[in-house]
Design a protein around this motif. Structure first.
Motif, short mmCIF file in Angstrom:
data_model
loop_
_atom_site.label_atom_id
_atom_site.label_comp_id
_atom_site.label_asym_id
_atom_site.label_seq_id
_atom_site.Cartn_x
_atom_site.Cartn_y
_atom_site.Cartn_z
N GLN A 99 0.81 -1.21 0.00
CA GLN A 99 0.00 0.00 0.00
C GLN A 99 0.85 1.27 0.00
OE1 GLN A 99 -2.88 -0.05 3.18
NE2 GLN A 99 -3.43 2.10 2.95
N LEU A 100 2.03 1.20 0.62
CA LEU A 100 2.82 2.41 0.88
C LEU A 100 4.02 2.61 -0.04
CD1 LEU A 100 2.87 2.42 4.79
CD2 LEU A 100 1.39 3.72 3.27
N LEU A 101 4.69 1.56 -0.44
CA LEU A 101 5.91 1.72 -1.23
C LEU A 101 5.59 2.27 -2.62
CD1 LEU A 101 7.85 -1.58 -0.41
CD2 LEU A 101 7.99 0.63 0.74
N THR A 102 6.46 3.17 -3.07
CA THR A 102 6.28 3.77 -4.40
C THR A 102 7.57 3.65 -5.20
OG1 THR A 102 7.02 5.99 -3.77
CG2 THR A 102 4.69 5.46 -3.41
N LYS A 103 7.44 3.67 -6.50
CA LYS A 103 8.61 3.62 -7.37
C LYS A 103 9.46 4.87 -7.21
CE LYS A 103 6.53 0.68 -10.92
NZ LYS A 103 6.11 0.57 -12.35
N GLU A 104 8.84 5.99 -6.83
CA GLU A 104 9.55 7.26 -6.75
C GLU A 104 10.40 7.41 -5.50
OE1 GLU A 104 6.35 7.19 -9.45
OE2 GLU A 104 6.20 6.99 -7.26
N GLN A 105 10.08 6.68 -4.43
CA GLN A 105 10.81 6.88 -3.18
C GLN A 105 12.26 6.48 -3.32
OE1 GLN A 105 8.45 3.88 -0.89
NE2 GLN A 105 10.45 3.19 -0.16
N THR A 106 13.14 7.18 -2.60
CA THR A 106 14.57 6.87 -2.61
C THR A 106 14.98 6.07 -1.39
OG1 THR A 106 15.24 8.89 -1.43
CG2 THR A 106 15.01 9.04 -3.84
N THR A 107 14.07 5.92 -0.44
CA THR A 107 14.36 5.23 0.81
C THR A 107 14.19 3.72 0.67
OG1 THR A 107 13.57 7.14 2.07
CG2 THR A 107 13.67 5.05 3.24
N THR A 108 15.13 2.98 1.24
CA THR A 108 15.01 1.52 1.31
C THR A 108 14.43 1.16 2.67
OG1 THR A 108 16.94 1.23 -0.12
CG2 THR A 108 16.26 -0.66 1.19
N VAL A 109 13.36 0.38 2.68
CA VAL A 109 12.68 -0.03 3.91
C VAL A 109 13.24 -1.37 4.36
CG1 VAL A 109 10.46 -0.63 4.95
CG2 VAL A 109 10.61 1.27 3.30
N LEU A 110 13.64 -1.45 5.62
CA LEU A 110 14.29 -2.64 6.15
C LEU A 110 13.42 -3.35 7.17
CD1 LEU A 110 17.91 -1.30 6.79
CD2 LEU A 110 16.88 -2.08 4.64
N LEU A 111 13.28 -4.66 7.01
CA LEU A 111 12.69 -5.52 8.02
C LEU A 111 13.79 -5.91 9.00
CD1 LEU A 111 10.77 -7.91 5.61
CD2 LEU A 111 9.67 -6.34 7.22
N GLU A 112 13.52 -5.82 10.28
CA GLU A 112 14.54 -6.18 11.28
C GLU A 112 14.37 -7.62 11.74
OE1 GLU A 112 16.16 -4.71 15.65
OE2 GLU A 112 15.04 -3.33 14.38
N THR A 113 15.48 -8.33 11.86
CA THR A 113 15.45 -9.67 12.44
C THR A 113 15.08 -9.56 13.92
OG1 THR A 113 17.81 -9.58 12.98
CG2 THR A 113 17.20 -10.56 10.86
N MET A 114 14.19 -10.44 14.39
CA MET A 114 13.68 -10.34 15.75
C MET A 114 14.12 -11.51 16.62
SD MET A 114 12.34 -7.47 15.33
CE MET A 114 11.72 -7.27 17.00
N ALA A 115 14.02 -11.33 17.93
CA ALA A 115 14.48 -12.35 18.89
C ALA A 115 13.47 -13.47 19.07
CB ALA A 115 14.78 -11.70 20.24
N GLY A 116 12.21 -13.24 18.70
CA GLY A 116 11.20 -14.28 18.80
C GLY A 116 10.47 -14.33 20.13
N LYS A 117 10.41 -13.20 20.82
CA LYS A 117 9.65 -13.20 22.08
C LYS A 117 8.15 -13.06 21.77
CE LYS A 117 10.00 -8.23 23.17
NZ LYS A 117 10.58 -7.78 21.90
N GLY A 118 7.34 -13.72 22.57
CA GLY A 118 5.90 -13.61 22.39
C GLY A 118 5.47 -14.06 21.00
N SER A 119 4.66 -13.22 20.35
CA SER A 119 4.13 -13.56 19.03
C SER A 119 4.77 -12.71 17.93
CB SER A 119 2.60 -13.38 19.01
OG SER A 119 2.25 -12.04 19.31
N GLU A 120 6.05 -12.36 18.12
CA GLU A 120 6.76 -11.56 17.12
C GLU A 120 6.83 -12.27 15.78
OE1 GLU A 120 10.07 -8.92 19.55
OE2 GLU A 120 10.64 -10.89 18.80
N VAL A 121 6.63 -11.49 14.73
CA VAL A 121 6.89 -11.97 13.38
C VAL A 121 8.32 -11.57 13.02
CG1 VAL A 121 6.21 -11.77 10.95
CG2 VAL A 121 4.46 -11.76 12.74
N GLY A 122 9.03 -12.43 12.30
CA GLY A 122 10.42 -12.17 11.96
C GLY A 122 11.38 -12.87 12.89
#
Length: 278
Positions: free
Chosen positions: A129-152
């Protein structure tokens, strides 16, 4: 040259962060886009941004990393929380274009008993919904420790998200040394094996940044408690191997250790001394 910095307070603006980075011999830094526990974002001052660009050029600041607030949960069971995540990231990505060509990192979120598959679907939906071809920013998913119901909590879940994003060239991953160790990836005894797994599942070309932290509780703890460099279960020797690894040494490293500015300065000096110039 080692590209290393730490997390700095954005409350005084971009130029002030660049000046603090200079004081501690950092050539990059991370900052929160807004109150990490809330919603409010400071108005951007174009004069401050211009002063930042001038200072960054003077002291050779490399890619800076913006961090989304902790309150951003794109896969919450609550529709209002998901809507907040969309609105916050939309605003953050707009603000990032004042400092083009940098990275924006966020925690994938917690699925809160809906299951990882539902959480992954929501996260990918938001990104599409949010990413555009025009943006110059790279969006990063962070690796997570896995506490609770964390995704990643593992590389496979991050890959599942990335596979569902349409503009994949706008995406990347930030590897957190504490998180991956706490999640069960043994970067102390088998760094090569962990990076080979990352490459096989996600692709090392997607790795854009490293959060450099020691771990208070250690392997498979799923605790996500950072320690100062050399004072945790990962240890200084393993951290030094990490910053010098051929697959990682070219990346920017961002310290998130429990420190004040003086403590960050000591850690940066220590790691610069241990970095082997090619």
């Amino acid at each position: 040259m080692l590209t290393i910095g730490c997390h700095l307070s954005s409350s005084k603006g971009y130029a002030a962060m660049a000046k603090e980075a200079e004081k501690i011999n950092a050539n990059t830094f991370q900052f929160f886009t807004r109150n990490p526990r809330g919603a409010k974002a400071k108005e951007i001052n174009p004069e401050d941004v211009q002063a930042f660009h001038e200072k960054a050029k003077e002291i050779c600041i490399q890619r800076i990393l913006a961090h989304a607030p902790y309150t951003l949960n794109a896969c919450s069971a609550d529709e209002r929380v998901r809507e907040f995540a969309v609105n916050t990231m939309r605003d953050d990505l707009k603000r990032m274009e004042y400092t083009p060509g940098n990275c924006y990192n966020f925690h994938p979120g917690s699925h809160v008993k809906q299951g990882a598959e539902v959480g992954i679907s929501y996260i990918a939906q938001m990104l599409n919904q949010l990413l555009t071809k025009e943006q110059t920013t790279t969006v990063l998913l962070e690796t997570m420790a896995g506490k609770g119901s964390e995704v990643g909590r593992n590389f496979e879940e991050l890959r599942e998200i990335l596979d569902r994003v349409e503009l994949q060239e706008k995406m990347g991953v930030c590897l957190d040394s504490c998180h991956v160790y706490d999640a069960g990836y043994d970067i102390v005894k088998d760094l090569d094996g962990v990076l080979n797994a990352f490459d096989r599942i996600i692709g090392l070309h997607r790795l854009k940044a490293v959060h450099l932290n020691d771990s208070m509780f250690g392997l498979n703890s799923h605790k996500d408690r950072h320690a100062r460099i050399g004072e945790g279960k990962i240890g200084l020797e393993a951290i030094i191997r990490l910053i010098n690894h051929p697959a990682l040494r070219h990346l920017p490293f961002y310290l998130e250790t429990p420190n004040d500015l003086e403590g960050y300065s000591r850690e940066i000096a220590l790691l610069r001394e241990a970095y082997k110039e090619s």
